[in-house]
Design a protein around this motif. Structure first.
Motif, PDB file in Angstrom:
ATOM      1  N   GLY A 145       0.841  -1.226   0.090  1.00 18.74           N
ATOM      2  CA  GLY A 145      -0.104  -0.421  -0.236  1.00 18.74           C
ATOM      3  C   GLY A 145       0.739   0.999  -0.057  1.00 18.74           C
ATOM      4  O   GLY A 145       2.185   1.161   0.308  1.00 18.74           O
ATOM      5  N   GLY A 146       0.425   2.251  -0.231  1.00 17.47           N
ATOM      6  CA  GLY A 146       0.920   3.188   0.057  1.00 17.47           C
ATOM      7  C   GLY A 146       0.475   4.480  -1.043  1.00 17.47           C
ATOM      8  O   GLY A 146      -0.375   4.421  -2.463  1.00 17.47           O
ATOM      9  N   ARG A 153       5.741   3.791   1.268  1.00 21.48           N
ATOM     10  CA  ARG A 153       4.842   2.326   1.569  1.00 21.48           C
ATOM     11  C   ARG A 153       4.983   2.134   3.551  1.00 21.48           C
ATOM     12  O   ARG A 153       5.963   2.912   3.838  1.00 21.48           O
ATOM     13  CB  ARG A 153       5.738   1.941   0.708  1.00 21.48           C
ATOM     14  CG  ARG A 153       5.689   1.445  -0.822  1.00 21.48           C
ATOM     15  CD  ARG A 153       4.460   0.689  -1.190  1.00 21.48           C
ATOM     16  NE  ARG A 153       4.247   1.468  -2.438  1.00 21.48           N
ATOM     17  CZ  ARG A 153       4.708   2.402  -3.772  1.00 21.48           C
ATOM     18  NH1 ARG A 153       4.793   3.447  -2.821  1.00 21.48           N
ATOM     19  NH2 ARG A 153       4.389   1.893  -4.812  1.00 21.48           N
ATOM     20  N   ARG A 154       4.083   1.303   3.537  1.00 25.67           N
ATOM     21  CA  ARG A 154       4.278   1.040   4.743  1.00 25.67           C
ATOM     22  C   ARG A 154       4.957  -0.475   4.847  1.00 25.67           C
ATOM     23  O   ARG A 154       5.962  -0.806   4.202  1.00 25.67           O
ATOM     24  CB  ARG A 154       3.170   0.055   4.859  1.00 25.67           C
ATOM     25  CG  ARG A 154       1.403   1.001   4.809  1.00 25.67           C
ATOM     26  CD  ARG A 154       1.391   1.836   5.939  1.00 25.67           C
ATOM     27  NE  ARG A 154       0.247   2.649   5.872  1.00 25.67           N
ATOM     28  CZ  ARG A 154      -0.077   3.712   6.600  1.00 25.67           C
ATOM     29  NH1 ARG A 154       0.766   3.753   8.016  1.00 25.67           N
ATOM     30  NH2 ARG A 154      -1.046   4.628   6.267  1.00 25.67           N
ATOM     31  N   SER A 155       5.492  -0.067   5.786  1.00 22.15           N
ATOM     32  CA  SER A 155       6.627  -1.004   6.140  1.00 22.15           C
ATOM     33  C   SER A 155       6.759  -1.500   7.829  1.00 22.15           C
ATOM     34  O   SER A 155       5.776  -0.396   8.895  1.00 22.15           O
ATOM     35  CB  SER A 155       8.448  -0.255   5.778  1.00 22.15           C
ATOM     36  OG  SER A 155       8.488   0.654   6.796  1.00 22.15           O
ATOM     37  N   ARG A 156       7.812  -1.940   8.902  1.00 23.08           N
ATOM     38  CA  ARG A 156       7.523  -2.061  10.212  1.00 23.08           C
ATOM     39  C   ARG A 156       8.073  -0.369  10.668  1.00 23.08           C
ATOM     40  O   ARG A 156       7.082  -1.342  11.772  1.00 23.08           O
ATOM     41  CB  ARG A 156       8.309  -2.901  10.374  1.00 23.08           C
ATOM     42  CG  ARG A 156       8.169  -4.558   9.569  1.00 23.08           C
ATOM     43  CD  ARG A 156       8.946  -5.534  11.015  1.00 23.08           C
ATOM     44  NE  ARG A 156      10.444  -5.501  10.869  1.00 23.08           N
ATOM     45  CZ  ARG A 156      11.650  -6.641  11.038  1.00 23.08           C
ATOM     46  NH1 ARG A 156      11.065  -6.881  11.356  1.00 23.08           N
ATOM     47  NH2 ARG A 156      12.925  -6.265  10.683  1.00 23.08           N
ATOM     48  N   GLY A 157       8.612   0.039  10.172  1.00 21.40           N
ATOM     49  CA  GLY A 157       8.592   0.591  11.033  1.00 21.40           C
ATOM     50  C   GLY A 157       7.403   2.039  10.663  1.00 21.40           C
ATOM     51  O   GLY A 157       7.186   3.706  11.155  1.00 21.40           O
ATOM     52  N   GLY A 158       6.906   2.155  10.202  1.00 22.38           N
ATOM     53  CA  GLY A 158       5.691   2.644   9.477  1.00 22.38           C
ATOM     54  C   GLY A 158       5.011   3.358   8.033  1.00 22.38           C
ATOM     55  O   GLY A 158       5.607   2.266   7.565  1.00 22.38           O
ATOM     56  N   PHE A 159       4.986   4.654   7.905  1.00 18.00           N
ATOM     57  CA  PHE A 159       4.775   4.735   6.347  1.00 18.00           C
ATOM     58  C   PHE A 159       6.466   5.835   6.492  1.00 18.00           C
ATOM     59  O   PHE A 159       6.681   6.929   7.233  1.00 18.00           O
ATOM     60  CB  PHE A 159       3.944   5.849   6.319  1.00 18.00           C
ATOM     61  CG  PHE A 159       3.394   5.826   5.398  1.00 18.00           C
ATOM     62  CD1 PHE A 159       3.118   4.867   4.357  1.00 18.00           C
ATOM     63  CD2 PHE A 159       2.864   7.770   4.817  1.00 18.00           C
ATOM     64  CE1 PHE A 159       2.587   5.272   3.148  1.00 18.00           C
ATOM     65  CE2 PHE A 159       2.507   7.675   3.606  1.00 18.00           C
ATOM     66  CZ  PHE A 159       2.199   7.381   2.431  1.00 18.00           C
ATOM     67  N   THR A 160       6.725   5.083   6.011  1.00 20.56           N
ATOM     68  CA  THR A 160       8.042   5.680   5.385  1.00 20.56           C
ATOM     69  C   THR A 160       8.722   5.500   4.219  1.00 20.56           C
ATOM     70  O   THR A 160       8.597   4.972   3.403  1.00 20.56           O
ATOM     71  CB  THR A 160       9.615   4.013   6.059  1.00 20.56           C
ATOM     72  OG1 THR A 160       9.203   2.431   5.603  1.00 20.56           O
ATOM     73  CG2 THR A 160       9.149   4.534   7.507  1.00 20.56           C
ATOM     74  N   THR A 161       9.754   6.209   3.658  1.00 20.46           N
ATOM     75  CA  THR A 161      10.669   6.650   2.838  1.00 20.46           C
ATOM     76  C   THR A 161      12.216   5.714   3.009  1.00 20.46           C
ATOM     77  O   THR A 161      12.432   5.837   4.211  1.00 20.46           O
ATOM     78  CB  THR A 161      10.959   7.670   2.228  1.00 20.46           C
ATOM     79  OG1 THR A 161       9.938   8.181   2.088  1.00 20.46           O
ATOM     80  CG2 THR A 161      11.909   7.824   0.830  1.00 20.46           C
ATOM     81  N   LYS A 162      12.831   5.051   2.088  1.00 17.40           N
ATOM     82  CA  LYS A 162      14.571   4.659   2.330  1.00 17.40           C
ATOM     83  C   LYS A 162      15.426   5.349   1.659  1.00 17.40           C
ATOM     84  O   LYS A 162      15.568   5.725   0.498  1.00 17.40           O
ATOM     85  CB  LYS A 162      14.853   3.096   2.538  1.00 17.40           C
ATOM     86  CG  LYS A 162      16.191   2.567   2.979  1.00 17.40           C
ATOM     87  CD  LYS A 162      15.805   1.151   2.376  1.00 17.40           C
ATOM     88  CE  LYS A 162      14.614   0.634   3.434  1.00 17.40           C
ATOM     89  NZ  LYS A 162      15.151  -1.074   3.977  1.00 17.40           N
TER      90      LYS A 162
END
Length: 310
Positions: A145-146, A153-162
């Motif tokens: 999602g996102g 996108r959603r990751s284990r850290g929440g709504f994040t960018t890398k």
């Protein structure tokens, strides 16, 4: 100059690289004042509307930052400063690679539609530093999602960018790309190394190949090692235990053990320290921008200031 603004020496290095003052309909606002405004906002993470009056109208500061993020101006300035450092032997080409997740603020959500691709010269626009593929047959994100096209996108850290980062041996960002937060590190090694492009003085192709690459176990895939060998880049990447067991179980068909130099690997912390310097800018440590290319411009500005001040 206010606290954290451009010093006279830093401004002297940037002034000759900036576009001319005359434009259609009038003249640019004072470049130094506007850059100081963008820098102040990147350092504090405040809302654009809350910029102090000494930087002029906040709309002017924001629009110029958005324009320079779209056409690759921040990236060009960073490249020119890197070229000047390389010309005097100031770059340590034993580079380190790593990534860091950036939590997106609630204001970063809600981009309704991806804007048209900005017009820029090849290799200078923001698109070369954004990784967010969408399957052509579905037109939807690959998963999690996102927002399509905005590296969120959603990751284990929440709504994040890398942020995937390459740092030189002196803890300075050499190249970087953005991906959604749930993307793995290993598959992005080739893409982030392809972003290294330091112009040479005079005539000649930009330098794109480091002397050595240092990375942790997340990058220890066979495809990454083949890519580095094909380009003639020495590498120091530890092998995971499961890969060691798999190679040993195959016997003579498993190939030779990968070389690993513990002394060289001690320098890998340079990329961690470069990430800490980047995240000293609050607008980098937390993503407030809806558009990925504007956030990428903020990261490029922070990297530019690290090079000017190191």
């Amino acid at each position: 100059m206010g606290r954290g603004g451009l010093t006279n020496a830093e401004w002297a290095r940037l002034e000759s690289l900036l576009p001319p003052g005359g434009v259609r309909g009038g003249r640019w606002s004072d470049h130094r004042r506007v850059i100081n405004g963008v820098l102040y906002r990147a350092r504090t993470g405040m809302q654009w509307r809350d910029l102090p009056e000494r930087f002029g109208p906040w709309e002017t500061v924001y629009k110029q930052h958005r324009r320079w993020s779209a056409d690759g101006m921040w990236k060009m300035l960073l490249s020119r400063i890197q070229a000047a450092e390389d010309a005097v032997g100031g770059i340590d080409w034993d580079v380190s690679v790593d990534s860091t997740a950036v939590r997106a603020h609630q204001h970063a959500a809600g981009a309704r539609k991806a804007p048209p691709a900005p017009v820029a010269q090849k290799g200078t626009g923001p698109g070369t530093n954004l990784v967010d593929p969408v399957p052509a047959e579905t037109g939807r994100p690959a998963g999690g999602g996102g927002q399509i096209g905005e590296c969120l996108r959603r990751s284990r850290g929440g709504f994040t960018t890398k942020i995937h980062l390459v740092a030189d041996g002196r803890c300075r960002p050499l190249a970087f790309v953005l991906t959604p937060g749930h993307y793995g590190d290993g598959p992005q090694l080739e893409h982030v190394l392809e972003q290294i492009s330091v112009p040479r003085p005079g005539v000649g192709r930009p330098r794109t190949r480091p002397d050595r690459v240092l990375a942790d176990k997340a990058y220890t895939s066979r495809s990454n090692r083949r890519y580095l060998r094909r380009r003639g880049i020495r590498h120091t990447i530890p092998e995971r235990l499961d890969q060691q067991r798999h190679r040993q179980n195959r016997g003579s068909q498993g190939g030779r053990p990968t070389g690993f130099d513990r002394e060289h690997y001690k320098k890998r912390n340079t990329v961690e320290r470069a990430i800490n310097r980047l995240k000293g800018f609050r607008a980098v440590a937390t993503r407030y921008e809806k558009r990925a290319y504007i956030y990428l411009g903020t990261v490029a500005l922070a990297a530019l200031m690290i090079w000017l001040r190191t």
